[in-house]
Design an enzyme around this catalytic site. Structure first.
Site, PDB file in Angstrom:
ATOM      1  N   SER A 146      44.113   1.559 101.061  1.00 41.93           N
ATOM      2  CA  SER A 146      43.776   0.905 102.499  1.00 41.93           C
ATOM      3  C   SER A 146      45.227   0.991 103.707  1.00 41.93           C
ATOM      4  O   SER A 146      45.708   0.526 102.977  1.00 41.93           O
ATOM      5  CB  SER A 146      43.037  -0.398 102.391  1.00 41.93           C
ATOM      6  OG  SER A 146      42.429   0.157 104.107  1.00 41.93           O
ATOM      7  N   GLY A 147      45.477   2.357 104.298  1.00 40.36           N
ATOM      8  CA  GLY A 147      45.929   2.369 105.114  1.00 40.36           C
ATOM      9  C   GLY A 147      47.335   3.015 104.894  1.00 40.36           C
ATOM     10  O   GLY A 147      48.654   3.036 105.628  1.00 40.36           O
ATOM     11  N   GLU A 168      41.544  -2.241  97.186  1.00 43.32           N
ATOM     12  CA  GLU A 168      41.664  -3.667  97.292  1.00 43.32           C
ATOM     13  C   GLU A 168      42.092  -5.111  96.614  1.00 43.32           C
ATOM     14  O   GLU A 168      41.465  -5.448  95.947  1.00 43.32           O
ATOM     15  CB  GLU A 168      40.613  -3.314  97.999  1.00 43.32           C
ATOM     16  CG  GLU A 168      40.839  -2.748  99.111  1.00 43.32           C
ATOM     17  CD  GLU A 168      39.604  -2.600 100.438  1.00 43.32           C
ATOM     18  OE1 GLU A 168      38.959  -2.088 101.144  1.00 43.32           O
ATOM     19  OE2 GLU A 168      38.317  -4.244 100.258  1.00 43.32           O
ATOM     20  N   THR A 222      42.121   8.876 105.727  1.00 40.90           N
ATOM     21  CA  THR A 222      40.803   9.490 106.865  1.00 40.90           C
ATOM     22  C   THR A 222      41.674  11.081 107.413  1.00 40.90           C
ATOM     23  O   THR A 222      41.206  12.005 107.392  1.00 40.90           O
ATOM     24  CB  THR A 222      40.451   8.320 107.927  1.00 40.90           C
ATOM     25  OG1 THR A 222      39.906   7.369 106.848  1.00 40.90           O
ATOM     26  CG2 THR A 222      39.372   9.175 108.342  1.00 40.90           C
ATOM     27  N   GLY A 254      40.530   2.406  98.886  1.00 38.00           N
ATOM     28  CA  GLY A 254      41.468   2.404  97.360  1.00 38.00           C
ATOM     29  C   GLY A 254      41.963   1.127  96.870  1.00 38.00           C
ATOM     30  O   GLY A 254      41.246   0.536  97.266  1.00 38.00           O
ATOM     31  N   SER A 297      40.186   1.845 108.905  1.00 36.86           N
ATOM     32  CA  SER A 297      39.906   1.426 107.477  1.00 36.86           C
ATOM     33  C   SER A 297      38.405   1.986 107.158  1.00 36.86           C
ATOM     34  O   SER A 297      37.479   1.408 107.612  1.00 36.86           O
ATOM     35  CB  SER A 297      40.266   0.326 106.455  1.00 36.86           C
ATOM     36  OG  SER A 297      39.662   0.418 105.563  1.00 36.86           O
ATOM     37  N   SER A 298      38.332   3.069 106.391  1.00 35.86           N
ATOM     38  CA  SER A 298      37.072   3.256 105.981  1.00 35.86           C
ATOM     39  C   SER A 298      36.516   2.255 105.808  1.00 35.86           C
ATOM     40  O   SER A 298      36.436   2.398 104.022  1.00 35.86           O
ATOM     41  CB  SER A 298      36.916   5.123 105.022  1.00 35.86           C
ATOM     42  OG  SER A 298      37.692   6.005 106.113  1.00 35.86           O
ATOM     43  N   ASN A 317      45.166  -1.996 107.662  1.00 37.00           N
ATOM     44  CA  ASN A 317      45.165  -0.534 108.648  1.00 37.00           C
ATOM     45  C   ASN A 317      43.693  -0.835 109.750  1.00 37.00           C
ATOM     46  O   ASN A 317      42.922  -1.664 109.273  1.00 37.00           O
ATOM     47  CB  ASN A 317      44.593   0.112 107.197  1.00 37.00           C
ATOM     48  CG  ASN A 317      43.530   1.789 107.776  1.00 37.00           C
ATOM     49  OD1 ASN A 317      44.322   1.753 108.780  1.00 37.00           O
ATOM     50  ND2 ASN A 317      43.030   2.769 106.930  1.00 37.00           N
TER      51      ASN A 317
END
Length: 1130
Positions: free
Chosen positions: A154-155, A434, A159, A432, A208-209, A205
């Site tokens: 994440s981050g 986590e 995206t 990703g 974040s999605s 992030n």
């Protein structure tokens, strides 16, 4: 490489992961290293890695090109490129993208897209466009679907990378820009909608999605985008009701709170801080993000993807209803029932019912009561406040999940799918790894997904490579690698996996999270990937491929249950809003198992398996996104974090295997079809395919390849070299074809031009012949005219030359006459000067008596007049003498003139200048007198032009001209000499001018003395001695001034001064006689009275002293002056 003293190496460091240094000493298996930070480190030789000192300062764009391929070299190369804002780097066919956390200009513009179009991988600098272009060309050339897998934590920028991939695909396969609402535009505009309802701020992030997305972009046979479909996975529903510090809820809630005032009033919204689902965290705004602007952008995106205005209104009504639903609080009533807590809760309940367009009492009943179905009857029981709050949150999550699913379906319907499409490019953008302090069921599913994707990466990069080598029976040394199949078995194995145990536990009503944890401890106590933390009752740790993650299973059971409450279903299905009612169809339309238990984990595992099947059927391309730092700040590169991501992503292992193996392989038929053009004679021979492939490689000159059973294996770069030679050959063939076509076209054009030129030449030559005849006639006439004109011009020229010669002769003869006249005048002046000296000797005796002197002065004036008359007579006589030789000897005149001119030099220019009047004199009369005096010795003789007595013939004219030239040359030489003398005279005059300035100073002092003398003129005579002294001083200074002026300006001017006249008695003159000044001759000539500026009466005279008395007069003057006034000016 052998490590010795002085070697540059990489050594491990806790803060920087790896740091470079120099080996200072080696002791057995250990070495002492001095790092760049100045620290001394002792470590084993096996833990040291050599450093490439010849590596470029800007790094390499493909890390397979590194001389030393190991962790520190890869990390240093990425850090170096990140420092110069090169965020993309190749690792073989894998693209590594590091998030810059800032906008980089010109990195994604249209010109850059055009440069990557059709370029081979590696021809240009690494870029996401290059990977996308390779996938697009592979789909077109081979007719096989491709996929691009964007992974990272994440981050890391997954995206944004996905957006760039879809943007480039729209550029390659898009339609004309004029076409409205094209497929590619809808796909791109769907991102803001999905981000608004599926993205949120997390710890790592800001965008974040919170769901997985796989976009299938479908292409037709021409390579144009013909359709698309978006598939989503595992939306994080729990975030709707529960967030932690410093995270935010989904963006759509904050966007709606920042809507225009009219809409805020319509939905009865307010500050985000006033809503329970938003104020659990203190973060309400994002830096650099304008929620009001994003709200309008989201509505615009909805318009593009085909969501109508009525549907948009219903969507935002649902979002507002969820916010009001979260503010409904409950209080305990009785033992186990609950009611609304206060009026505020009743207000939000009423607003929620209005927005959902459902019955108010039915909504309250659905939240506070639950129906229990028994074989006999249906029992309605009340819920306590905690149960009512859980029911409220469940309703909110269900509504939001149904809304999100509807948006995805609506976008897919609006975009449209192509059922006839045979090729597609899939773009996977999924969360990703986590690992948080509190990792729950969502993190478990996310990490399970990443384990699956990592296994796919392993199979593609490692297992597939090795298995193909083994199947083809080529020379290959087996390389061990880390496999995560055991972790996948731990999670998804059926039966016995964690998901199976979770579903089993959820099926028992009395099960709790503690019973679920105990089952896990008992089942996996000996599993190497499962760890039970010490003193933990509801926690467990799984050793994932990316690292260890500790999970808290407190809410695993509740989050895994995915059944809808029948009361909620019935309530919303009867809503007066058709949009909301469509989200919750009636129970009769549901499947028979709608009211029973459904596991989210099992459903997610099924969706994930379907995704993996799609990926396995495509040719994958990998983009590994890296997050350089945890603070999400630009230009910061944390080595430890980046290295961990590289290890967990398998990038380092892929580098090693790619370099040692054969990354490119093709079956024989495909290879021959593609590269037989390089060696055409191979196809003519009746040989097997493998032999033909080998012949092509040998004739091309490539080695280190392998021939398998059905495929040929190429080392890295060999395929690109073959493609380059093929392109070169095709280019040369195209040139030959172009040459033939162009030559044919040129010949046709030449024939047409030749025919036209012949016609033009025929006409032009006839015209030129006519013009030539006219020209010859005019030339003959011009020759006759020129002959007459030249004859006349020559006659006129001769006449002019003859006249000029006569004029020159006249001037030269006149010049000779003037020179002779000057010589006689100089002789005459010398005679007068001698006579004057004799008279001066006679006048010396007259100075003894002052009285006789005045009489003698009168006589001398008469003598001067006589002398002037005599001079006039002499001038007349000399004039006659000059004219006589011309009359007597005219024929010999030119020779005599030249000789006399050479013998008698002209008077110097200085003499002429000395004859000019002095500009320093005040009196105009005096200037006129000086001018007359200076002009007295000279007389201007006017030239009398007389006709030449003899005329030269044409034959004597050239000799006469030559003589004139000789004379002119002599005159020029004498003129140069006179100029030099003139320059010397000017220098002398300048010196005298300076002395004259000094004299003027003395004149001023003398004027002061005269002024004092004038003041005592009207006083009595009794201070006689004082007056006599003053007169003596004045007289001495006058004589001294006269002497100085006479010495300095003997020729230029006569010494003059202004002396006040004292009316003294005769006795005063007798008193001056004892001075006995040795002055032979003091003459006052042309004296006259004048009035000065102060009104006194002055007498102007000229004082002259003979040269022979200058010495005695000067000495006497100095003695007298020193005696009377020793301190005065000398």
């Amino acid at each position: 490489m052998e490590i010795t003293v002085g070697s540059h190496v990489w050594v491990e460091d806790q803060e920087l992961a790896w740091v470079d240094g120099v080996v200072t000493s080696v002791n057995g298996n250990e070495a002492e290293v001095e790092t760049i930070n100045g620290n001394q480190v002792t470590t084993k030789l096996s833990k040291l890695y050599p450093k490439d000192m010849e590596a470029p300062d800007t790094g390499v764009d493909d890390m397979t090109k590194l001389s030393y391929l190991h962790e520190p070299a890869v990390l240093h190369n990425l850090a170096t490129r990140y420092g110069i804002k090169e965020i993309y780097t190749y690792c073989g066919n894998i693209l590594i993208a590091i998030n810059p956390f800032q906008a980089i200009s010109h990195l994604y513009d249209t010109e850059l897209m055009d440069s990557y179009k059709g370029a081979q991988l590696g021809d240009r600098s690494p870029h996401v466009f290059a990977i996308t272009d390779v996938a697009y060309r592979a789909m077109n050339n081979e007719g096989k679907s491709n996929s691009i897998l964007v992974s990272g934590e994440s981050g890391a920028g997954k995206t944004e990378t996905t957006k760039m991939v879809m943007r480039y695909l729209a550029y390659l396969g898009g339609h004309a820009a004029a076409e409205a609402r094209t497929v590619e535009r809808k796909v791109l505009e769907s991102n803001p909608v999905l981000e608004a309802f599926g993205n949120a701020k997390t710890v790592r992030n800001n965008n974040s999605s919170r769901f997985g997305k796989f976009v299938e972009i479908q292409f037709d046979a021409c390579g144009q985008i013909s359709g698309a479909a978006i598939r989503t996975y595992l939306l994080e529903k729990s975030r709707v009701c529960q967030i932690s510090e410093p995270e935010r809820n989904y963006h759509c809630f904050y966007l709606l709170c920042a809507a225009p005032p009219k809409e805020i009033e319509k939905y009865k919204l307010g500050d985000p801080k006033s809503f329970h689902y938003l104020n659990q965290s203190s973060c309400y705004e994002l830096v650099g993000v304008d929620d009001s602007h994003d709200y309008l952008a989201t509505k615009k995106a909805m318009d593009i993807v085909g969501i109508s205005v009525e549907e948009q209104d219903a969507i935002f009504r649902i979002v507002a209803a969820i916010l009001h639903l979260g503010n409904i609080a409950f209080a305990l009533e009785g033992e186990d029932s609950s009611v609304l807590e206060d009026d505020k809760a009743k207000f939000h309940l009423q607003v929620t019912a209005e927005l959902l367009m459902c019955d108010l009492e039915a909504l309250e009943t659905a939240l506070c009561k639950r129906n229990m179905v028994t074989p006999e009857e249906v029992i309605k029981r009340s819920l306590d406040p905690l149960g009512a709050a859980i029911s409220r949150d469940g309703l909110a999550k269900t509504i939001y999940a149904r809304l999100f699913d509807w948006l995805v379906k609506k976008i897919n319907v609006s975009i449209g799918q192509d059922p006839d499409s045979k090729c597609l490019i899939g773009v996977l953008d999924i969360y990703g790894f986590e690992s948080f302090k509190t990792s729950s069921f969502e993190q478990f599913c996310i990490n399970f997904t990443n384990e699956k994707l990592q296994q796919h990466f392993n199979q593609h990069v490692f297992k597939m490579e090795q298995s193909v080598y083994q199947e083809e029976e080529i020379d290959w040394s087996y390389i061990d690698f880390v496999d995560n199949q055991d972790v996948l078995d731990l999670i998804e194995k059926k039966p016995g996996g964690i998901i199976s145990l979770l579903d089993e536990t959820c099926m028992f009503p009395k099960s709790t999270h503690e019973t679920f944890a105990q089952k896990l401890y008992q089942t996996f106590k000996d599993h190497k990937r499962f760890v039970k933390p010490k003193l933990a009752r509801t926690e467990f740790t799984i050793v994932h491929y990316a690292g260890e993650v500790q999970y808290q299973c407190d809410q695993f059971l509740d989050k895994n249950k995915d059944y809808i409450v029948p009361e909620h279903q019935e309530l919303l299905s009867t809503s007066k809003c058709s949009f909301i009612a469509s989200l919750f169809p009636s129970l009769n339309a549901e499947t028979p198992k709608s009211g029973k238990f459904s596991s989210i984990g099992s459903r997610f595992k099924l969706q994930l398996q379907q995704l993996m099947d799609i990926l396995n059927s495509t040719e994958p391309h990998y983009i590994r996104c890296i997050k350089p730092n945890s603070d999400l700040r630009p230009e910061i590169f944390e080595n430890v974090s980046v290295l961990q991501q590289l290890r967990s992503g398998g990038v380092l292992e892929a580098i090693r295997v790619k370099c040692e193996g054969y990354p490119t392989n093709r079956i024989f038929s495909e290879f021959l079809e593609r590269f037989s053009i390089l060696v055409p004679e191979v196809l003519k021979e009746n040989v097997e395919e493998n032999v033909a492939c080998k012949s092509i490689m040998e004739k091309v000159g490539l080695s280190n390849y392998q021939i398998g059973k059905t495929k040929i294996f190429l080392r890295a770069g060999q395929m690109a070299e073959l493609d380059g030679r093929k392109a070169k050959l095709l280019g040369e063939s195209a040139k030959v074809i172009q040459k033939q076509v162009r030559s044919r076209i040129a010949r046709k054009c030449y024939v047409r031009i030749q025919t036209a030129s012949i016609c033009i030449q025929t006409v032009l030559r006839g015209q030129l012949a006519c013009e030539s005849l006219k020209f010859r006639k005019r030339t003959a006439a011009a020759v006759k005219i020129q002959k007459s004109a030249r004859r006349k011009s020559a006659s006129r020229k001769y006449t002019n030359i003859k006249s000029s010669a006569i004029v020159v002769q006249t001037g030269i003869r006149a010049m000779v006459a003037r020179n002779e006249f000057r010589s006689k005048m100089q002789n005459h002046s010398a005679t007068i000067q001698a006579a004057t000296e004799e008279e001066e000797k006679d006048s010396g005796k007259e100075e003894e008596d002052i009285g006789k002197e005045e009489k003698d002065n009168g006589k001398e004036e008469k003598d001067v007049g006589k002398e002037e008359k005599d001079v006039g007579k002499e001038e007349k006589d000399s004039g006659k003498e000059v004219e006589e030789p011309e009359d007597k000897e005219p024929e010999k005149q030119p020779t005599v003139e030249v000789q006399e001119k050479e013998e008698l030099p002209d008077p110097p220019v200085a003499v002429l200048e000395q004859n000019k009047p002095d500009k320093t004199y005040v009196s105009p009369d005096k200037e006129q007198e000086v001018t007359e005096e200076s002009n007295e010795p000279y007389h201007i003789v006017e030239e009398i032009s007389s006709p030449i007595q003899d005329v030269l013939t044409a034959e004597e004219l050239p000799s006469e001209v030559e003589q004139l030239k000789v004379l002119l040359i002599g005159e020029k030489k004498r003129a140069d000499e006179y100029q030099k003398k003139h320059a010397e005279a000017q220098e002398l005059s300048e010196q005298r001018r300076k002395k004259l300035e000094e004299t003027e100073k003395k004149v001023h002092q003398l004027q002061e003395s005269l002024n004092r003398l004038h003041q005592v003129q009207n006083q009595p005579l009794h201070p006689l001695l004082e007056l006599i002294t003053l007169i003596i001083r004045t007289t001495l200074m006058l004589h001294q001034l006269a002497q100085i002026l006479h010495f300095q300006l003997q020729v230029v001017i006569q010494p003059t001064t202004l002396v006040p006249v004292l009316k003294l008695p005769r006795c005063m003159l007798k008193m001056l006689q004892p001075l006995k000044l040795q002055v032979l001759r003091t003459v006052i000539r042309r004296g006259h009275l004048m009035t000065t500026s102060d009104g006194s009466l002055c007498f102007c005279f000229i004082l002259s002293i003979d040269d022979r008395y200058k010495h005695n007069f000067s000495r006497e003057l100095q003695c007298r002056h020193a005696k009377h006034n020793p301190n005065s000016y000398t």
